[in-house]
Write a protein that holds these residues in place. Structure first.
Motif, PDB file in Angstrom:
ATOM      1  N   GLY A 115       0.817  -1.207   0.000  1.00  0.00           N
ATOM      2  CA  GLY A 115       0.000   0.000   0.000  1.00  0.00           C
ATOM      3  C   GLY A 115       0.853   1.261   0.000  1.00  0.00           C
ATOM      4  O   GLY A 115       0.528   2.253  -0.673  1.00  0.00           O
ATOM      5  N   LYS A 116       1.959   1.228   0.748  1.00  0.00           N
ATOM      6  CA  LYS A 116       2.869   2.382   0.792  1.00  0.00           C
ATOM      7  C   LYS A 116       3.502   2.614  -0.581  1.00  0.00           C
ATOM      8  O   LYS A 116       3.638   3.754  -1.030  1.00  0.00           O
ATOM      9  CB  LYS A 116       3.957   2.138   1.838  1.00  0.00           C
ATOM     10  N   VAL A 117       3.874   1.510  -1.227  1.00  0.00           N
ATOM     11  CA  VAL A 117       4.466   1.617  -2.566  1.00  0.00           C
ATOM     12  C   VAL A 117       3.430   2.141  -3.554  1.00  0.00           C
ATOM     13  O   VAL A 117       3.711   3.024  -4.370  1.00  0.00           O
ATOM     14  CB  VAL A 117       5.003   0.246  -3.034  1.00  0.00           C
ATOM     15  N   ASP A 118       2.213   1.584  -3.469  1.00  0.00           N
ATOM     16  CA  ASP A 118       1.150   1.999  -4.401  1.00  0.00           C
ATOM     17  C   ASP A 118       0.820   3.480  -4.252  1.00  0.00           C
ATOM     18  O   ASP A 118       0.526   4.166  -5.239  1.00  0.00           O
ATOM     19  CB  ASP A 118      -0.107   1.158  -4.168  1.00  0.00           C
ATOM     20  N   LEU A 119       0.861   3.968  -3.020  1.00  0.00           N
ATOM     21  CA  LEU A 119       0.570   5.381  -2.777  1.00  0.00           C
ATOM     22  C   LEU A 119       1.585   6.270  -3.496  1.00  0.00           C
ATOM     23  O   LEU A 119       1.221   7.238  -4.181  1.00  0.00           O
ATOM     24  CB  LEU A 119       0.578   5.668  -1.271  1.00  0.00           C
ATOM     25  N   LYS A 120       2.863   5.929  -3.343  1.00  0.00           N
ATOM     26  CA  LYS A 120       3.924   6.694  -4.005  1.00  0.00           C
ATOM     27  C   LYS A 120       3.831   6.543  -5.522  1.00  0.00           C
ATOM     28  O   LYS A 120       4.077   7.505  -6.274  1.00  0.00           O
ATOM     29  CB  LYS A 120       5.302   6.230  -3.515  1.00  0.00           C
ATOM     30  N   SER A 326      11.660  14.290 -10.452  1.00  0.00           N
ATOM     31  CA  SER A 326      12.694  13.500  -9.767  1.00  0.00           C
ATOM     32  C   SER A 326      12.408  13.302  -8.275  1.00  0.00           C
ATOM     33  O   SER A 326      12.757  12.269  -7.700  1.00  0.00           O
ATOM     34  CB  SER A 326      14.064  14.156  -9.955  1.00  0.00           C
ATOM     35  N   ILE A 327      11.763  14.281  -7.641  1.00  0.00           N
ATOM     36  CA  ILE A 327      11.476  14.138  -6.204  1.00  0.00           C
ATOM     37  C   ILE A 327      10.492  12.992  -5.970  1.00  0.00           C
ATOM     38  O   ILE A 327      10.720  12.112  -5.129  1.00  0.00           O
ATOM     39  CB  ILE A 327      10.920  15.460  -5.623  1.00  0.00           C
ATOM     40  N   ASN A 328       9.369  13.006  -6.722  1.00  0.00           N
ATOM     41  CA  ASN A 328       8.392  11.905  -6.604  1.00  0.00           C
ATOM     42  C   ASN A 328       9.003  10.577  -7.032  1.00  0.00           C
ATOM     43  O   ASN A 328       8.723   9.530  -6.441  1.00  0.00           O
ATOM     44  CB  ASN A 328       7.165  12.200  -7.469  1.00  0.00           C
ATOM     45  N   TYR A 329       9.846  10.646  -8.063  1.00  0.00           N
ATOM     46  CA  TYR A 329      10.469   9.416  -8.566  1.00  0.00           C
ATOM     47  C   TYR A 329      11.411   8.820  -7.520  1.00  0.00           C
ATOM     48  O   TYR A 329      11.359   7.618  -7.226  1.00  0.00           O
ATOM     49  CB  TYR A 329      11.219   9.718  -9.864  1.00  0.00           C
ATOM     50  N   ARG A 330      12.275   9.654  -6.937  1.00  0.00           N
ATOM     51  CA  ARG A 330      13.210   9.171  -5.901  1.00  0.00           C
ATOM     52  C   ARG A 330      12.443   8.578  -4.715  1.00  0.00           C
ATOM     53  O   ARG A 330      12.819   7.542  -4.172  1.00  0.00           O
ATOM     54  CB  ARG A 330      14.096  10.320  -5.404  1.00  0.00           C
ATOM     55  N   SER A 331      11.380   9.263  -4.323  1.00  0.00           N
ATOM     56  CA  SER A 331      10.587   8.800  -3.180  1.00  0.00           C
ATOM     57  C   SER A 331      10.007   7.409  -3.450  1.00  0.00           C
ATOM     58  O   SER A 331      10.044   6.532  -2.584  1.00  0.00           O
ATOM     59  CB  SER A 331       9.470   9.800  -2.897  1.00  0.00           C
ATOM     60  N   LEU A 332       9.477   7.205  -4.657  1.00  0.00           N
ATOM     61  CA  LEU A 332       8.916   5.895  -5.018  1.00  0.00           C
ATOM     62  C   LEU A 332       9.992   4.808  -5.017  1.00  0.00           C
ATOM     63  O   LEU A 332       9.791   3.727  -4.450  1.00  0.00           O
ATOM     64  CB  LEU A 332       8.258   5.970  -6.397  1.00  0.00           C
TER      65      LEU A 332
END
Length: 724
Positions: A115-120, A326-332
Motif C-alpha cells: 500500500g505504501k508503494v502503491d501510494l507513491k 525526480s522528487i516523486n520518482y526518488r521517493s517511489l
C-alpha cells in the motif's frame, strides 16, 4: 436468518407453494420429495433467483410467476445469499477458491507494505499524466518497455534518470499525447512523406555544417542547453567567457542566445530549405490537428530525424518526464527498494503455506477414493497478487501419472468419479462462503444421488460439519428415503423441520415427515388402537416368522392373509385372536387386541374402504400397506370367483407365484376383458414391494401417492359390481 419464508406461484411446474422455515433453534430443514412432486422445481426456482433471473412456468408461459423469498423481518434474501447445490453440474467451478488460498494475516502485512508503494506510485503517475496528457500512463509504460511490472520498469531506469542531463528539447516540444498521436505517426511513417522529411533534414544538417559553431551533433538546441546550464551554475557571473571556434567570445547567456538565434535564422532562411519545408507544409496544412507538428518542425527541424526511431523517441520523453518529477520518482524508488526487502520473508512463507484450500483437498482425499490429484502451481501469486489459481490435474494409475487439462480429466473419469470431483468444487465454494461471514441459504438437491454407500456417508459427514458450524441455513432435498433417514439421524433434525411433500391440484405443501425411526416398533406399540397398523404389520411379522425355525405354520397362516386362498380358506376364516397368537410367536407381541372374534378378512376390507374415502394427501405408510394388501387380495378373489374353484385354480393358489399365475389364466379365459387385464397387471407390478416390505425398504411405497393407490383400489372394487 431465523426464518425463511417462501411463496411461489407458477415457477417451473410449482402451481402454488407457501411455507415458512423456522431456523431459530436448528439450522437445517430436511425434505423428502417423491419423484415428480416438487424437488427439482424448487431447486430450479431458487437457482434462478440466485443468478438474478426471474423464475417462470416453462409450459404455460402466459402465466405470471410470483416469487417471494424473505427473512423474519420481511427483508428480501438477496441473490448472492442463495447457493443451490445441484445433484450434478459438470460445468460448475467455484469462483471463490482464491479466498481459501490466502493467509489473511500474511495478506494483511503484504498489502500494508504494498500500500505504501502503491501510494507513491499513484502520486508519480498522477504527475506523469499531467505532463504527458495521457490517462493510461501505466499501460503505456508496460507496452513500451515490454513488461507487466511497472515498478520493475521504473527501478530499472534509475541510473539513467538520476545521473543524465535533462533533455531540454523534449521539454520544449508538445506533450507525449500530441507528439505521438495516430495522425502524426501515420504521417511520418508514410513512404512519400518520409522522402520529403528526409530531404529536409539532410539539407538542414548540411547547412549546419556551414555554421561557424553549429553542426548536426551540436545544434542550436544543444547550444541553448549548455548556455542555460552555465548561467544557472554561475559561470558567467564569475567573469568566465566562451570562445567559439577560437574567434567569437561570449560573456553572458543573452549574447549566446542572440548568436544562436542569428545562426538559426540564417540556416532556415535558405531558399532551398524553405522550398522543401513549403512542400511539407502544404501536406500538413490539410489537417488542423497537424498544425502544432508543423510549427515544431519549423522551430526544431532535427526532431524529424528522431521519428525514425519512434520507440527510442518515446523513451526519451518518459526519461525527461521522470527527471522533471525526480522528487516523486526518488521517493517511489526508495520506498519500493525497502519494500522488496521487507517482502522477501513474506514471499518465502507464502510459498510454504498450507492453506485452507490444501486442507480441504487433503480431507477430501482421505474420505474419497479417486484416481486424480490436484496441485496448485502459482500459490505465491494467488496469495499475494490476487492472481487466478492455476490448478494442475494429474491422473494416476499403478504405473505412472499423467498431467491433463480439466476437460480431458473429466472425459476419462467414471460417473462416480466425476461426481466426486464436482463435490470437491462444491466443498470449496461452501468453505469460501463460510469465511465471508455472510448469511447464506444453502439448498442441496440430492447431493448424494448415485454415490455408493461409502461415498454417501462421506457426504453425510460433510453435511454434518456444515450443519454444526451454524453459518448456513440449509434446506436438504432428496427423493432417496434411505438418505432422508440417514440425514435425520446424523444431524438430529428438529421434528418441525423434517418434511414430506404433498402435491394436489391446488399446489404443493409440506407435511411433517414421519417414519424416520423404527416404523415397525411404532406399529407394534399401537396395533391394539389402530386397525390399519394391525393389518400393515402382517407382512413384517411374516418376514420374521420366515426366519424362525419353529414358526413355519405361523408363516403359512400369515401368507394366507396376504393372498386369497379360497372361499373357506384361512384367508377368510382367521380371526384377530389367531393374529394375536401369531404376533406373539413371531415378534413377541404381548398386548391384548380388541374384537378377537372378528375375521381379519372382514377387517381388511372395512379398513381399506375407509382409507379409500380419505381425500387429504398426508403421507401415511400403514394406510398404503393396507390398500396394497386389499387390492391384491381382491383381484385374486375376483379371478377365482370368475373362473371357479377347480383343480387348476387350487394348484395355483398353493404356489409361490399365485398372483401372476392367476392373471395369466384370466387372460386365457377372458381375453376380451382388456381393461381388467390391464388393471390386474398394473396391481401385480405395483404391490409386491409394497406388501413384502422390511425394515430397510419401504421407499417404493412412499413414492406412490395415496391418491393413486386409492384410485386403483376403487377401480378393482368396481369390478365386483360389474361381474365378468
Amino acid at each position: 436468518m431465523k426464518e425463511v419464508s417462501i411463496k411461489l406461484e407458477y415457477c417451473y411446474g410449482i402451481k402454488d407453494f407457501t411455507h415458512t422455515f423456522d431456523f431459530s433453534e436448528k439450522p437445517t430443514a430436511l425434505i423428502y420429495s417423491a419423484n415428480g412432486t416438487m424437488k427439482t422445481s424448487l431447486s430450479k426456482t431458487l437457482k434462478a433467483l440466485s443468478k438474478g433471473e426471474t423464475p417462470k412456468d416453462e409450459v404455460f408461459r402466459e402465466r405470471i410467476s410470483t416469487h417471494i423469498l424473505v427473512d423474519e423481518s420481511e427483508k428480501p434474501i438477496l441473490n448472492e445469499e442463495i447457493f443451490v447445490v445441484e445433484s450434478y453440474n459438470e460445468g460448475f467451478n467455484s469462483e471463490r477458491t482464491s479466498a481459501l488460498l490466502v493467509n489473511k494475516d500474511l495478506k494483511k502485512t503484504y498489502d500494508e507494505i504494498h500500500g505504501k508503494v502503491d501510494l507513491k506510485k499513484e502520486e508519480l503517475l498522477k504527475e506523469l499524466t499531467k505532463l504527458s496528457g495521457i490517462k493510461t500512463v501505466e499501460q503505456e509504460f508496460k507496452k513500451l518497455f515490454q513488461s507487466e511490472d511497472i515498478l520493475f520498469i521504473l527501478s530499472s531506469l534509475e541510473d539513467e534518470v538520476l545521473t543524465s542531463e535533462v533533455n531540454e528539447l523534449i521539454m520544449k516540444l508538445l506533450s507525449y499525447k500530441e507528439m505521438f498521436n495516430d495522425k502524426i505517426i501515420s504521417f511520418v511513417s508514410d513512404s512519400n512523406n518520409t522522402i520529403d522529411l528526409g530531404s529536409y533534414t539532410e539539407l538542414y544538417n548540411e547547412l549546419l555544417k556551414g555554421s561557424s559553431f553549429l553542426n548536426e551533433k551540436f545544434n542550436h538546441t544543444n547550444a541553448e542547453t549548455i548556455g542555460k546550464s552555465l548561467s544557472a551554475n554561475g559561470f558567467f557571473e564569475a567573469d568566465h567567457s566562451i570562445i567559439l571556434n577560437g574567434e567569437t567570445s561570449i560573456h553572458n547567456e543573452k549574447d549566446l542566445k542572440a548568436l544562436i538565434s542569428k545562426e538559426k535564422e540564417e540556416i532556415l532562411d535558405n531558399a532551398e530549405l524553405k522550398a522543401l519545408f513549403t512542400k511539407i507544409d502544404n501536406k500538413l496544412n490539410k489537417n488542423k490537428e497537424m498544425k502544432g507538428f508543423r510549427d515544431l518542425i519549423a522551430l526544431y527541424p532535427e526532431i524529424v530525424e528522431m521519428y525514425k526511431e519512434v520507440k527510442e523517441f518515446k523513451r526519451s520523453f518518459w526519461i525527461s518526464y521522470l527527471q522533471k518529477e525526480s522528487i516523486n520518482y526518488r521517493s517511489l524508488i526508495d520506498v519500493y527498494r525497502k519494500a522488496k526487502e521487507e517482502i522477501k520473508p513474506i514471499l518465502k512463507q507464502a510459498s510454504e503455506e498450507v492453506t485452507l484450500w490444501q486442507e480441504v483437498l487433503n480431507e477430501f482425499k482421505e474420505r474419497f477414493t479417486v484416481p486424480f490429484k490436484l496441485t496448485l502451481e502459482n500459490q505465491k501469486d494467488v496469495l499475494l497478487n490476487d492472481s487466478a489459481p492455476s490448478i494442475k490435474f494429474e491422473f494416476m494409475d499403478k504405473e505412472e501419472n499423467q498431467v491433463l487439462n480439466k476437460p480431458d480429466l473429466i472425459n476419462v473419469l467414471s460417473q462416480g468419479e466425476k461426481r466426486a470431483f464436482y463435490l470437491l468444487n462444491i466443498i470449496y465454494e461452501i468453505k469460501a462462503r463460510s469465511l465471508d461471514n455472510q448469511r447464506c441459504l444453502l439448498v442441496m438437491d440430492d447431493i448424494a444421488d448415485s454415490f455408493d454407500y461409502k461415498n454417501k456417508y462421506a457426504i453425510v459427514e460433510y453435511i454434518k460439519e456444515i450443519n454444526d458450524t451454524g453459518n448456513f441455513r440449509m434446506i436438504i432435498l432428496t427423493h432417496n428415503y434411505d438418505f432422508y433417514r440417514t440425514i435425520n439421524s446424523r444431524l438430529d433434525i428438529k421434528n418441525s423441520l423434517r418434511y414430506m411433500t404433498v402435491k394436489n391440484n391446488s399446489g404443493i405443501r409440506l407435511v411433517r415427515g414421519n417414519y424416520v425411526g423404527n416404523v415397525f416398533n411404532a406399529w407394534k406399540n399401537n396395533i391394539h388402537k389402530s386397525n390399519s397398523m394391525m393389518i400393515a404389520s402382517i407382512p413384517f411379522a411374516r418376514n420374521l416368522a420366515e426366519y424362525k425355525s419353529n414358526s413355519s405354520e405361523v408363516y403359512k397362516k400369515l401368507t394366507c392373509l396376504l393372498h386369497y386362498k379360497g372361499k373357506d380358506s384361512l384367508t377368510t376364516t382367521l380371526t384377530i385372536r389367531d393374529l394375536e397368537e401369531m404376533y406373539f410367536d413371531s415378534w413377541g407381541y404381548e398386548r391384548s387386541l380388541p374384537n378377537k372374534s372378528k375375521k381379519i378378512f372382514d377387517i381388511l376390507f372395512e379398513t381399506a374402504n375407509e382409507i379409500s374415502k380419505i381425500e387429504n394427501e398426508d403421507i401415511n405408510l400403514e394406510n398404503k400397506v393396507v390398500i396394497s394388501i386389499a387390492t391384491r387380495v381382491l383381484i385374486e378373489k375376483q379371478i377365482v370367483r370368475n373362473i371357479g374353484e377347480n383343480e387348476q385354480i387350487t394348484k395355483i393358489l398353493g404356489s409361490k407365484n399365485s398372483t401372476p399365475e392367476l392373471i395369466k389364466l384370466f387372460e386365457i379365459e377372458f381375453p376380451s376383458e382388456k381393461n381388467k387385464i390391464r388393471v390386474y397387471n398394473r396391481v401385480n407390478l405395483m404391490t409386491p414391494e409394497n406388501i413384502h416390505l422390511n425394515s430397510f425398504m419401504f421407499e417404493p411405497l412412499l413414492d406412490i401417492s395415496d391418491e393413486y393407490l386409492n384410485r386403483t383400489y376403487k377401480e378393482v372394487l368396481a369390478f365386483d359390481q360389474e361381474g365378468v
